[in-house]
Design a protein around this motif. Structure first.
Motif, short mmCIF file in Angstrom:
data_model
loop_
_atom_site.label_atom_id
_atom_site.label_comp_id
_atom_site.label_asym_id
_atom_site.label_seq_id
_atom_site.Cartn_x
_atom_site.Cartn_y
_atom_site.Cartn_z
N PHE A 62 -2.07 -5.23 1.39
CA PHE A 62 -2.14 -4.21 1.21
C PHE A 62 -0.41 -4.20 2.72
O PHE A 62 -0.47 -4.64 3.40
CB PHE A 62 -3.01 -3.30 2.51
CG PHE A 62 -4.65 -3.66 2.27
CD1 PHE A 62 -5.23 -2.94 1.04
CD2 PHE A 62 -5.28 -4.28 1.54
CE1 PHE A 62 -5.83 -2.27 -0.01
CE2 PHE A 62 -6.61 -3.86 1.24
CZ PHE A 62 -6.93 -3.09 0.35
N LYS A 63 -0.10 -3.01 2.11
CA LYS A 63 1.69 -2.29 3.16
C LYS A 63 1.31 -0.76 3.59
O LYS A 63 1.71 0.05 2.35
CB LYS A 63 2.73 -2.84 2.75
CG LYS A 63 2.65 -4.13 2.77
CD LYS A 63 4.13 -4.85 1.80
CE LYS A 63 5.44 -4.40 2.42
NZ LYS A 63 6.30 -4.76 1.96
N PHE A 64 0.69 -0.83 4.73
CA PHE A 64 0.39 1.29 5.11
C PHE A 64 1.52 2.01 5.34
O PHE A 64 2.71 1.67 6.02
CB PHE A 64 -0.35 1.13 5.59
CG PHE A 64 -1.82 1.15 5.16
CD1 PHE A 64 -2.42 2.02 3.77
CD2 PHE A 64 -2.09 -0.43 5.58
CE1 PHE A 64 -3.80 1.41 4.12
CE2 PHE A 64 -3.52 -0.52 4.85
CZ PHE A 64 -4.29 0.19 4.37
N SER A 130 0.16 -3.54 -7.56
CA SER A 130 0.40 -3.74 -8.27
C SER A 130 0.38 -5.58 -8.23
O SER A 130 -0.07 -5.62 -7.43
CB SER A 130 2.68 -4.49 -7.41
OG SER A 130 3.34 -3.60 -7.18
N ASP A 131 0.16 -6.07 -9.95
CA ASP A 131 -0.21 -6.79 -9.86
C ASP A 131 0.20 -8.12 -10.36
O ASP A 131 1.29 -8.02 -10.60
CB ASP A 131 -1.14 -7.51 -10.80
CG ASP A 131 -1.02 -6.97 -12.39
OD1 ASP A 131 0.08 -7.71 -12.92
OD2 ASP A 131 -1.51 -6.12 -12.93
N ASP A 302 8.29 -7.66 -2.32
CA ASP A 302 7.53 -8.62 -2.29
C ASP A 302 7.73 -9.39 -3.87
O ASP A 302 7.19 -10.29 -4.36
CB ASP A 302 6.36 -8.19 -1.58
CG ASP A 302 6.26 -7.67 -0.22
OD1 ASP A 302 6.64 -8.35 0.00
OD2 ASP A 302 5.44 -7.16 0.43
N ILE A 303 7.18 -8.28 -4.88
CA ILE A 303 7.04 -8.96 -6.58
C ILE A 303 8.13 -9.32 -6.54
O ILE A 303 8.13 -10.39 -7.83
CB ILE A 303 6.26 -7.23 -6.96
CG1 ILE A 303 4.84 -7.04 -6.70
CG2 ILE A 303 5.68 -7.92 -8.14
CD1 ILE A 303 3.81 -8.32 -5.85
N ALA A 304 9.27 -8.24 -7.12
CA ALA A 304 10.59 -8.61 -7.41
C ALA A 304 11.80 -10.21 -6.91
O ALA A 304 11.90 -10.76 -7.80
CB ALA A 304 11.07 -7.73 -6.86
N GLY A 305 10.92 -9.82 -6.01
CA GLY A 305 11.75 -11.62 -5.17
C GLY A 305 11.03 -12.60 -4.78
O GLY A 305 10.94 -12.80 -3.50
N GLU A 312 14.64 -4.27 1.08
CA GLU A 312 14.01 -3.88 1.81
C GLU A 312 15.34 -2.72 2.49
O GLU A 312 15.17 -2.76 3.31
CB GLU A 312 13.05 -2.57 1.61
CG GLU A 312 12.76 -1.24 1.34
CD GLU A 312 13.07 -0.82 -0.28
OE1 GLU A 312 13.57 -0.03 -0.69
OE2 GLU A 312 12.19 -1.72 -0.89
N GLY A 313 16.45 -2.24 2.28
CA GLY A 313 17.36 -1.39 2.54
C GLY A 313 18.51 -2.18 3.07
O GLY A 313 19.52 -1.55 3.89
#
Length: 337
Positions: A62-64, A130-131, A302-305, A312-313
């Motif tokens: 989780f990332k809130f 995302s999976d 996290d998924i793409a990389g 990010e950013g």
């Protein structure tokens, strides 16, 4: 422990009632029961149940959002969205994998809204699921929200899961984006109107002018013409010189002609023509190790990389992105030593 079990049983009973309401809602026989909710709290409250649905072979993360995400929504319906998407992700990862649920506050301006047909300017709360499964075949993707459409074996799927998600999101005046790539996984990103102060929105629109601009030459690589035009206009207004390409192969041709001038490449990760954004970046960095590259994707960093470092950013933009996010990331990347 008995009290804990009793509490979980009570929650399960309530969710069963919510499921019944969801079925009635799907058949247009049950009205929404919306309240002001914090999306972070809604996700937190269903964590244990989602973990049980996933089983032991799937890692859950989780990332809130650091700030509260207030929405006017039906808590049971939001639970149902998360449950259906989690079940869908589990079925896409029969040998195990990773599920990432993220929440974030998003401001949509004209540039951001141009990146999807359903978007509109305003303040929104986003929850993404995302999976790391096999991805959805492109020929099937346009049909996944159709009622009773399923690719699962007989008796293993009703074809109502994603159709229900789509219906609930629409009932809440939101929309859903799907990003999927064979062998990489799938990301569902849901946007719901966010309750916010008018002053906060006004501050966001004016923030673009506060970001330091520049005059460097940027190579923009994006196959979607409307998005490419929106990004070009934004960067040009900030003073940058923008060269364009719609594929990786075209980008290489532009690079050959203007390599001495190009300081930064902004490229989509997934493009037609057989050359991905990652592969394009690798080739150009071999020619010029000092070149700055920013990658854009509908997936999270996290998924793409997962095969290389994305931040990010700094060197990554998650689609859809606002004009001020684009401007700040470009400046950050160019200024990074």
């Amino acid at each position: 422990k008995q009290l804990d079990f009793a509490g979980e049983i009570e929650k399960s009973t309530q969710r069963a009632a919510d499921l019944t309401r969801q079925l009635l809602l799907f058949s247009r026989k049950q009205a929404l029961q919306p309240h002001d909710l914090d999306l972070n709290e809604v996700v937190t409250s269903i964590t244990k149940m989602l973990q049980r649905v996933l089983g032991e072979d799937v890692e859950m993360q989780f990332k809130f959002s650091p700030q509260p995400l207030l929405v006017h929504a039906d808590a049971g319906m939001v639970d149902q969205i998360l449950m259906n998407l989690t079940v869908n992700a589990r079925d896409a990862m029969p040998k195990g994998g990773r599920l990432l649920i993220e929440t974030s506050a998003v401001e949509f301006d004209e540039v951001t809204a141009a990146q999807t047909s359903q978007a509109r300017p305003g303040s929104f709360a986003c929850v993404s699921v995302s999976d790391t499964g096999g991805g959805i075949p492109p020929e099937i993707l346009p049909r996944i929200f159709e009622p009773f459409f399923t690719t699962k074996d007989v008796g293993k799927g009703t074809g109502l899961g994603l159709a229900t998600v789509f219906g609930i999101v629409q009932q809440h005046q939101g929309w859903i984006n799907v990003y999927s790539e064979a062998g990489q996984g799938t990301t569902f990103r849901i946007y719901l109107p966010r309750l916010t102060k008018a002053s906060d929105k006004k501050a966001n629109w004016s923030s673009l002018a506060a970001i330091r601009s520049g005059n460097e030459t940027i190579l923009l690589v994006e196959d979607e013409s409307s998005l490419r035009a929106a990004i070009r206009i934004t960067l040009s207004r900030l003073g940058y010189r923008v060269l364009e390409a719609s594929t990786g192969a075209e980008a290489l041709e532009v690079w050959k002609e203007h390599r001495a001038e190009i300081r930064l490449v902004l490229t989509d990760m997934v493009m037609p023509g057989g050359l991905t954004g990652k592969e394009l970046g690798e080739q150009l960095l071999q020619h010029d190790p000092k070149l700055k590259v920013i990658y854009a994707s509908g997936y999270s960093a996290d998924i793409a990389g997962k095969d290389f470092h994305l931040e990010e950013g700094v060197n990554f933009l998650a689609k859809p992105f606002a004009a001020n996010k684009l401007a700040q990331t470009v400046r950050n990347c160019l200024d990074k030593i």
